[in-house]
Scaffold this motif. Sequence first.
Motif, PDB file in Angstrom:
ATOM      1  N   SER A 117       0.823  -1.217   0.000  1.00 21.82           N
ATOM      2  CA  SER A 117       0.000   0.000   0.000  1.00 21.82           C
ATOM      3  C   SER A 117       0.853   1.262   0.000  1.00 21.82           C
ATOM      4  CB  SER A 117      -0.936   0.005   1.213  1.00 21.82           C
ATOM      5  OG  SER A 117      -0.191   0.047   2.421  1.00 21.82           O
ATOM      6  N   SER A 118       2.114   1.126   0.446  1.00 17.57           N
ATOM      7  CA  SER A 118       3.013   2.281   0.456  1.00 17.57           C
ATOM      8  C   SER A 118       3.940   2.283  -0.753  1.00 17.57           C
ATOM      9  CB  SER A 118       3.859   2.265   1.736  1.00 17.57           C
ATOM     10  OG  SER A 118       4.708   1.131   1.764  1.00 17.57           O
ATOM     11  N   MET A 119       3.709   1.345  -1.681  1.00 16.86           N
ATOM     12  CA  MET A 119       4.560   1.237  -2.882  1.00 16.86           C
ATOM     13  C   MET A 119       3.693   1.361  -4.127  1.00 16.86           C
ATOM     14  SD  MET A 119       6.876  -1.980  -1.530  1.00 16.86           S
ATOM     15  CE  MET A 119       7.913  -2.037  -2.982  1.00 16.86           C
ATOM     16  N   THR A 120       2.961   2.456  -4.222  1.00 15.36           N
ATOM     17  CA  THR A 120       2.056   2.661  -5.343  1.00 15.36           C
ATOM     18  C   THR A 120       2.818   2.808  -6.655  1.00 15.36           C
ATOM     19  OG1 THR A 120       2.045   5.038  -4.909  1.00 15.36           O
ATOM     20  CG2 THR A 120       0.290   3.720  -3.900  1.00 15.36           C
ATOM     21  N   ASN A 121       2.196   2.327  -7.717  1.00 17.82           N
ATOM     22  CA  ASN A 121       2.761   2.419  -9.076  1.00 17.82           C
ATOM     23  C   ASN A 121       4.111   1.705  -9.204  1.00 17.82           C
ATOM     24  OD1 ASN A 121       0.569   4.027  -9.931  1.00 17.82           O
ATOM     25  ND2 ASN A 121       1.589   5.872  -9.123  1.00 17.82           N
ATOM     26  N   GLN A 122       4.330   0.674  -8.391  1.00 14.93           N
ATOM     27  CA  GLN A 122       5.550  -0.118  -8.474  1.00 14.93           C
ATOM     28  C   GLN A 122       5.194  -1.581  -8.703  1.00 14.93           C
ATOM     29  OE1 GLN A 122       8.729   0.541  -5.590  1.00 14.93           O
ATOM     30  NE2 GLN A 122       7.661   2.354  -4.820  1.00 14.93           N
ATOM     31  N   THR A 123       5.937  -2.208  -9.577  1.00 16.14           N
ATOM     32  CA  THR A 123       5.771  -3.639  -9.826  1.00 16.14           C
ATOM     33  C   THR A 123       6.988  -4.358  -9.267  1.00 16.14           C
ATOM     34  OG1 THR A 123       4.538  -3.241 -11.865  1.00 16.14           O
ATOM     35  CG2 THR A 123       5.502  -5.436 -11.574  1.00 16.14           C
ATOM     36  N   ILE A 124       6.761  -5.351  -8.417  1.00 10.01           N
ATOM     37  CA  ILE A 124       7.875  -6.069  -7.828  1.00 10.01           C
ATOM     38  C   ILE A 124       7.764  -7.553  -8.140  1.00 10.01           C
ATOM     39  CG2 ILE A 124       8.071  -4.393  -5.962  1.00 10.01           C
ATOM     40  CD1 ILE A 124       6.846  -6.497  -4.098  1.00 10.01           C
ATOM     41  N   LYS A 125       8.908  -8.229  -8.109  1.00 12.61           N
ATOM     42  CA  LYS A 125       8.964  -9.680  -8.293  1.00 12.61           C
ATOM     43  C   LYS A 125       9.357 -10.325  -6.976  1.00 12.61           C
ATOM     44  CE  LYS A 125      10.232  -9.604 -13.218  1.00 12.61           C
ATOM     45  NZ  LYS A 125      11.250 -10.031 -14.219  1.00 12.61           N
ATOM     46  N   LEU A 126       8.636 -11.385  -6.613  1.00 13.74           N
ATOM     47  CA  LEU A 126       8.920 -12.080  -5.362  1.00 13.74           C
ATOM     48  C   LEU A 126       9.680 -13.361  -5.647  1.00 13.74           C
ATOM     49  CD1 LEU A 126       5.545 -11.686  -3.429  1.00 13.74           C
ATOM     50  CD2 LEU A 126       7.559 -10.198  -3.391  1.00 13.74           C
ATOM     51  N   GLY A 127      10.800 -13.520  -4.971  1.00  9.66           N
ATOM     52  CA  GLY A 127      11.584 -14.738  -5.090  1.00  9.66           C
ATOM     53  C   GLY A 127      11.254 -15.701  -3.964  1.00  9.66           C
ATOM     54  N   GLY A 128      12.136 -16.676  -3.760  1.00  8.27           N
ATOM     55  CA  GLY A 128      11.904 -17.693  -2.753  1.00  8.27           C
ATOM     56  C   GLY A 128      11.831 -17.134  -1.347  1.00  8.27           C
ATOM     57  N   GLY A 129      10.949 -17.719  -0.521  1.00  9.96           N
ATOM     58  CA  GLY A 129      10.841 -17.331   0.875  1.00  9.96           C
ATOM     59  C   GLY A 129       9.894 -16.195   1.165  1.00  9.96           C
ATOM     60  N   LEU A 130       9.175 -15.691   0.146  1.00 13.26           N
ATOM     61  CA  LEU A 130       8.233 -14.588   0.342  1.00 13.26           C
ATOM     62  C   LEU A 130       6.844 -14.983  -0.132  1.00 13.26           C
ATOM     63  CD1 LEU A 130      10.389 -11.549  -0.852  1.00 13.26           C
ATOM     64  CD2 LEU A 130       9.882 -12.205   1.508  1.00 13.26           C
ATOM     65  N   ARG A 131       5.833 -14.442   0.550  1.00  6.53           N
ATOM     66  CA  ARG A 131       4.435 -14.739   0.208  1.00  6.53           C
ATOM     67  C   ARG A 131       3.607 -13.464   0.300  1.00  6.53           C
ATOM     68  NH1 ARG A 131       1.645 -18.567   4.376  1.00  6.53           N
ATOM     69  NH2 ARG A 131       1.883 -16.650   5.628  1.00  6.53           N
ATOM     70  N   GLN A 132       2.668 -13.318  -0.628  1.00  5.64           N
ATOM     71  CA  GLN A 132       1.803 -12.136  -0.626  1.00  5.64           C
ATOM     72  C   GLN A 132       0.452 -12.475  -0.027  1.00  5.64           C
ATOM     73  OE1 GLN A 132       1.179 -10.298  -4.442  1.00  5.64           O
ATOM     74  NE2 GLN A 132      -0.289  -8.791  -3.654  1.00  5.64           N
ATOM     75  N   ASP A 133      -0.007 -11.639   0.893  1.00  2.00           N
ATOM     76  CA  ASP A 133      -1.342 -11.743   1.473  1.00  2.00           C
ATOM     77  C   ASP A 133      -1.945 -10.343   1.452  1.00  2.00           C
ATOM     78  OD1 ASP A 133      -3.629 -12.454   2.741  1.00  2.00           O
ATOM     79  OD2 ASP A 133      -2.736 -12.690   4.728  1.00  2.00           O
TER      80      ASP A 133
END
Length: 249
Positions: A27-43
């Motif tokens: 929510s604090s990273m508007t207009n940014q696209t990020i890639k998640l590697g191993g060990g991270l999960r989005q909720d």
Amino acid sequence: MENKQSSSPASFVDSTVVPGDVVLDLSSMTNQTIKLGGGLRQDCDAISATKAGTLRFSKPNKYWIESSQKRYVPCVEDTILGIVVDSKADNFLIDIKGPAMGFLPVLAFEGGTRRNIPKFEVGTLLYLRVVKANFGMNPELSCTDASGKAAEFGPLKDGYMFETSTGLSRKLLSSPACPVLEALGKKLSFEIAVGLNGRVWVNAASPDTIVVVANAIMNSECLSGAQQIIMLYDLMDSLVVVLLRETKK
């Protein structure tokens, strides 16, 4: 116990995290696209750690958890070393040192068609790219880069393959170059392929060179940069002694 969310994407980078830590707040990273590697999960808007380790970031937009472990957890776009264990009509089954076998479609090669399907014997070592890595499914692999070109992917012939931790594999692929690899490259001529799944392949004209490179890499994991150089010079001295003995025979 509540997890403390990060207000800045950089606040957790290079810091040690444990499972459950919220390391990024979308929510604090508007207009940014990020890639998640191993060990991270989005909720929802929260990106949390699923394993203990160090949060890493590489430009332009990739985050992952770096840790040292024996078992490999597949992640999309990882480059790995796999071993052919079986051949089917539509794919090859590949041992990737993970919780499940990977599968390599017979058409996942540059210019792949039904008329030119490659033939690999059981035990063939391949340099591969992870294309899909969904939970509960066998990872899908490819012998091409993102543009469909073979690049460096494919079978690795001759040489010697050995296993390391996944943490050491990432160090070997880091930028700037790992001290032990940089020093080896100045002293010896050899080929190397490093897989993020904790496998390393080395080839050289002389078997003695292969032994020195493999031993230097395996001994370097718990050493500082300076200690790696000292260890390497000791190995080089032993190689010189061996070569002198062979020339006298």
